[in-house]
Design an enzyme around this catalytic site. Structure first.
Site, PDB file in Angstrom:
ATOM      1  N   LYS A   8      -3.185  15.675   6.212  1.00 46.82           N
ATOM      2  CA  LYS A   8      -3.583  14.530   4.928  1.00 46.82           C
ATOM      3  C   LYS A   8      -5.027  14.291   4.762  1.00 46.82           C
ATOM      4  CE  LYS A   8       0.345  12.466   7.509  1.00 46.82           C
ATOM      5  NZ  LYS A   8       1.173  11.789   8.683  1.00 46.82           N
ATOM      6  N   GLN A  11      -0.251   7.436  13.295  1.00 48.64           N
ATOM      7  CA  GLN A  11       0.462   8.926  13.169  1.00 48.64           C
ATOM      8  C   GLN A  11       1.809   8.557  14.598  1.00 48.64           C
ATOM      9  OE1 GLN A  11       0.478  11.872  11.458  1.00 48.64           O
ATOM     10  NE2 GLN A  11       2.211  12.461  11.875  1.00 48.64           N
ATOM     11  N   ASP A  38       1.953   3.760   4.884  1.00 48.80           N
ATOM     12  CA  ASP A  38       3.032   4.440   5.494  1.00 48.80           C
ATOM     13  C   ASP A  38       4.786   3.293   5.296  1.00 48.80           C
ATOM     14  OD1 ASP A  38       2.916   6.925   6.407  1.00 48.80           O
ATOM     15  OD2 ASP A  38       2.653   5.735   8.653  1.00 48.80           O
TER      16      ASP A  38
END
Ligand code: NAD
Length: 289
Positions: free
Chosen positions: A55, A99, A122
């Site tokens: 990412k 994460q 997200d």
């Protein structure tokens, strides 16, 4: 039907999405607001480290700044909440990515709810999931968004079509089902208690498989001409020194019947990252207005 399916190439599509983002990043940067993503990684999960690295690499390739926040596996929920509060207050940070999975013992729900919904790139915050449910999405979770962009690339008109989502997770199955519904598909969600998965697959014009079981969906179940989006990433022992990556769909046999199909790897994965970065740019643009 012996004709082979056309490949929905996630790598190529992601490249196009990133190229388009590059221009928008430049405009933000010229206005003194370089899009910035804070990446919070707690613990040492090897797969998470790989995901985070890719990412960050992709972000850098389009000029998005990333800031690493590595925290030890022993981090408490309170300490993580404190870090999130700092990032929420920092105006130079436009997106916050925590994460997953978090180490056992950290309260994942509290942590995800603590992220400012306007920085929740997200799309996991209840506000953003609620807006999606209402049909007025703000940040759409990256993998579901990637699935929809891939389906759009197939050119299929979803209105009135039968769409089957296999898996009901909050991060993939449920949001992708909502997005398909918004495009007027007739949506079925199959899950671990579904009585006859084969029959569901046989009737579907679009199949999105998000389970995490290698080749659960057999190729001969696929309706001829269907669009198949394989979200699954499974590592299986193929006899070599490295495990092989396979999806939730038996690719070769499915490709012999489907109209369009995503490969694993190179399908949904690259699109997930591209959509994350699209959300970061959107957050940076929205922060200025
Ligand atoms: P999850 O474990 O949270 O959910 C799996 C779902 O599958 C559950 O809802 C369960 O009900 C369903 N399921 C289990 N067994 C089933 C069966 N026999 N028949 C039908 N349904 C069944 O998983 P997730 O986080 O949604 O991820 C699913 C897969 O997608 C995993 O392989 C994961 O690695 C992958 N994934 C890929 C990306 C990407 O970017 N490509 C992103 C997220 C997840």
């Amino acid at each position: 039907m012996s004709e082979s399916a056309k490949l929905l190439d996630g790598k190529a599509l992601a490249k196009r999405v990133l190229a388009e983002l590059g221009g928008r990043v430049q405009a933000c940067t010229a206005a003194g607001r370089t899009p910035c993503l804070a990446v919070v990684l707690v613990g040492d999960d090897p797969a998470s480290k790989i995901y985070v690295r890719s990412k960050e690499r992709k972000a850098a390739s389009v000029g998005i700044e990333t800031r690493d926040h590595r925290m030890p596996a022993t981090t408490s929920t309170e300490a993580l909440l404190e870090r999130i509060a700092e990032l929420n207050a920092d105006e130079s940070v436009h997106g916050i990515l925590v994460q997953l999975p978090l180490p056992a013992g950290v309260d994942e729900r509290r942590v995800l709810e603590a992220v400012d919904p306007r920085k929740d790139v997200d799309g996991f915050h209840p506000d953003n999931l609620g807006l999606l449910m209402l049909g007025v999405p703000r940040f759409v979770a990256c993998t579901p968004q990637g699935c929809m962009r891939l389906i759009a690339a197939s050119g299929i008109e979803l209105s009135g079509k039968r769409a089957l989502v296999i898996g009901r997770s909050n991060i993939v199955g449920k949001p992708v089902a909502q997005l398909l519904l918004q495009q007027n598909a007739t949506v079925t969600i199959a899950h671990s208690r579904t009585a006859d998965l084969e029959a569901e697959v046989r009737g579907a014009d679009v199949v999105v498989a998000a389970v995490g079981r290698p080749e659960l969906v057999r190729g001969e179940w696929i309706k001829p001409g269907a669009v198949v989006i394989d979200v699954g990433i499974n590592r299986v022992d193929a006899g070599g020194d490295k495990p092989k990556l396979v999806g939730d769909v038996a690719f070769e046999a499915a490709a012999a019947r489907a109209g369009w199909i995503t490969p694993v790897p190179g399908g949904v994965g690259p699109m997930t990252i591209a959509c994350l970065l699209a959300n970061v740019v959107e957050a940076a643009e929205a922060a200025s207005s």
